[in-house]
Design an enzyme around this catalytic site. Structure first.
Site, PDB file in Angstrom:
ATOM      1  N   GLY A 128       1.698  -8.061   2.752  1.00  0.00           N
ATOM      2  CA  GLY A 128       2.633  -8.532   1.365  1.00  0.00           C
ATOM      3  C   GLY A 128       3.170  -9.578   1.598  1.00  0.00           C
ATOM      4  N   ASP A 149       7.656  -2.470 -10.787  1.00  0.00           N
ATOM      5  CA  ASP A 149       6.238  -2.930 -10.091  1.00  0.00           C
ATOM      6  C   ASP A 149       5.195  -1.733 -10.035  1.00  0.00           C
ATOM      7  OD1 ASP A 149       4.335  -4.842  -9.538  1.00  0.00           O
ATOM      8  OD2 ASP A 149       5.491  -5.018  -7.480  1.00  0.00           O
ATOM      9  N   ALA A 153       4.433  -7.664   7.080  1.00  0.00           N
ATOM     10  CA  ALA A 153       3.612  -6.951   7.277  1.00  0.00           C
ATOM     11  C   ALA A 153       4.050  -5.331   7.441  1.00  0.00           C
ATOM     12  CB  ALA A 153       2.674  -7.140   8.623  1.00  0.00           C
ATOM     13  N   ILE A 212      -0.966  -2.160   8.973  1.00  0.00           N
ATOM     14  CA  ILE A 212      -1.929  -1.028   8.044  1.00  0.00           C
ATOM     15  C   ILE A 212      -1.806  -1.779   6.570  1.00  0.00           C
ATOM     16  CG2 ILE A 212      -2.064   1.143   9.024  1.00  0.00           C
ATOM     17  CD1 ILE A 212       0.707   1.692   7.427  1.00  0.00           C
ATOM     18  N   GLY A 213      -0.810  -2.773   6.351  1.00  0.00           N
ATOM     19  CA  GLY A 213      -0.648  -3.448   5.086  1.00  0.00           C
ATOM     20  C   GLY A 213       0.022  -4.762   5.035  1.00  0.00           C
TER      21      GLY A 213
HETATM   22  P1  ADP Z   1       4.785  -5.528  -0.997  1.00  0.00           P
HETATM   23  O1  ADP Z   1       6.122  -5.871  -1.338  1.00  0.00           O
HETATM   24  O2  ADP Z   1       4.269  -6.685  -0.096  1.00  0.00           O
HETATM   25  O3  ADP Z   1       3.766  -5.057  -1.961  1.00  0.00           O
HETATM   26  P2  ADP Z   1       4.882  -2.872   0.074  1.00  0.00           P
HETATM   27  O4  ADP Z   1       5.856  -2.089   0.164  1.00  0.00           O
HETATM   28  O5  ADP Z   1       4.036  -2.551  -1.172  1.00  0.00           O
HETATM   29  O6  ADP Z   1       4.949  -4.500   0.006  1.00  0.00           O
HETATM   30  O7  ADP Z   1       3.861  -2.578   1.302  1.00  0.00           O
HETATM   31  C1  ADP Z   1       2.590  -3.377   1.128  1.00  0.00           C
HETATM   32  C2  ADP Z   1       1.347  -2.279   1.606  1.00  0.00           C
HETATM   33  O8  ADP Z   1       1.526  -1.806   2.953  1.00  0.00           O
HETATM   34  C3  ADP Z   1       1.269  -1.176   0.446  1.00  0.00           C
HETATM   35  O9  ADP Z   1       0.250  -1.340  -0.431  1.00  0.00           O
HETATM   36  C4  ADP Z   1       0.642  -0.366   1.354  1.00  0.00           C
HETATM   37  O10 ADP Z   1      -1.133  -0.278   1.604  1.00  0.00           O
HETATM   38  C5  ADP Z   1       1.111  -0.459   2.948  1.00  0.00           C
HETATM   39  N1  ADP Z   1       2.364   0.606   2.974  1.00  0.00           N
HETATM   40  C6  ADP Z   1       3.530   0.361   2.669  1.00  0.00           C
HETATM   41  N2  ADP Z   1       4.306   1.333   3.039  1.00  0.00           N
HETATM   42  C7  ADP Z   1       3.647   2.168   3.611  1.00  0.00           C
HETATM   43  C8  ADP Z   1       4.114   3.499   4.265  1.00  0.00           C
HETATM   44  N3  ADP Z   1       5.194   3.808   4.430  1.00  0.00           N
HETATM   45  N4  ADP Z   1       2.894   4.232   4.537  1.00  0.00           N
HETATM   46  C9  ADP Z   1       1.524   3.510   4.921  1.00  0.00           C
HETATM   47  N5  ADP Z   1       1.364   2.337   4.197  1.00  0.00           N
HETATM   48  C10 ADP Z   1       2.468   1.720   3.584  1.00  0.00           C
END
Ligand code: ADP
Ligand code: MG
Length: 330
Positions: free
Chosen positions: A36, A155, A40, A33-34
């Site tokens: 980074g 951030d 993932a 779903i995401g």
């Molecule tokens: P990064 O350090 O790569 O930015 P994040 O923790 O922000 O990592 O996660 C990247 C993406 O994954 C988020 O922008 C979101 O879309 C998705 N994501 C992260 N944590 C969750 C969660 N608990 N529930 C749903 N989506 C999530």
């Protein structure tokens, strides 16, 4: 240098943060779903026998610590920080697993639907001011809690604000957070960075006030759909943040005077003049826009419908393209 210095693995002290056992057997139906820099994030079905959320969705952030020696230390830092945080507006960490054989850490968190940035991307026009206020109030409640525990997030941006099914916004992604009440390193995402973080490269320290600046930029990002200077390269943007007057909401949009005033109280270049999270919550903008999670629930429903429609349109477009290919048309 040997293999151990190349990739520092977990020591006995670190291991107390992890549950033993193979997580592959405890979660099913993993769907990405995401994404980074670290790897993932997946949505998965919780099948842990004693879990309160058994049969429901959880989010799993899979992080690899292969290669660089600092990586494992960074991951443990993020876990240590998140583990002690308990607030309805901070994404909740549930459990962590270590897959030593793959050099992977799995961080199991409460599942959210997506980020505020996803909302903005999917909606064809601007959000309502009252919807922006619901999101911003929740982030402020989360920040006020964080700063009271001496954590600086570092951030804050729409991509790190997640929305839950019951209409709450939650601060997520503690990969850049500091567990001291003041810091001096150059950390964060350029367009959202406070002037004093940029200037701290040369001298001085900064405090939790940097998160309030980033929230001011995030207000512009959510309301006007992009943070200021997004079309410029990151270096030019950093220079301008440090040198120019603070940015404002789009003057040609219909935003209320109160919203403009609220954003300008966050975007004060001098951190001492800037609102703290607790002060910001007292602003009259929140009296004009009373707390109403239902409003976010409806916005999320509207967004889900749009995503479904766009998916269907795309399937139809793909289908038409396939037909053209098979029929040999144009
Ligand atoms: P990064 O350090 O790569 O930015 P994040 O923790 O922000 O990592 O996660 C990247 C993406 O994954 C988020 O922008 C979101 O879309 C998705 N994501 C992260 N944590 C969750 C969660 N608990 N529930 C749903 N989506 C999530
Ligand atoms: Mg993130």
């Amino acid at each position: 240098m040997n293999a151990f210095t190349l990739s520092r693995g977990p020591n006995r002290e670190d291991k107390k943060y992890f549950t033993s056992g193979d997580p592959d057997t405890l979660f099913s139906d993993l769907q990405e779903i995401g994404h980074g820099a670290f790897g993932a994030v997946y949505c998965a079905l919780d099948e842990r026998p004693k879990s309160e959320t058994r049969g429901q969705n959880v989010a799993i952030k899979k992080m690899s610590y292969a290669g660089k020696s600092e990586k494992f230390t960074d991951i443990v830092h993020e876990i240590k920080l998140l583990e002690r945080l308990r607030h309805k507006n901070i994404v909740r960490l549930e459990e962590c697993f270590l897959k030593e054989k793959d050099h992977m850490v799995w961080i199991v968190m409460e599942y959210c639907l997506g980020s505020a940035s996803d909302l903005v991307d999917v909606q064809p026009g601007r959000l309502l001011e009252s919807e922006v206020a619901q999101i911003v109030r929740d982030v402020l409640l989360g920040l006020s809690y964080l700063h009271s525990t001496e954590v600086i997030h570092r951030d804050i941006k729409a991509g790190n604000i997640l929305l839950s099914e019951n209409g709450l916004a939650k601060v997520a992604d503690f990969g850049s957070a500091s567990n001291k009440s003041s810091a001096n390193s150059f950390v964060g995402s350029p367009y959202w960075m406070a002037p004093e973080v940029i200037l701290a490269m040369e001298s001085g320290r900064y405090t939790g006030a940097i998160d309030l600046w980033s929230l001011g930029i995030t207000c512009i990002e959510i309301a006007d759909r992009k943070p200021p200077m997004f079309t410029q390269n990151a270096m030019a943007a950093l220079y301008q943040i440090a040198q120019s007057d603070p940015p404002t909401l789009d003057q040609n949009a219909d935003w209320s005077h109160t919203f403009h005033s609220f954003v300008s109280c966050l975007l004060k270049k001098n951190p001492e003049e800037r609102f703290t999270a607790t002060e910001a919550l007292q602003h009259s903008w929140f009296k004009d826009n009373r707390e109403n999670p239902q409003e976010l629930v409806e916005l999320i429903d509207r967004t889900k419908r749009l995503v479904r429609e766009q998916d269907e349109k795309q399937i139809t477009m793909q289908y038409k393209k396939m037909l053209r290919i098979y029929k040999g048309g144009d």
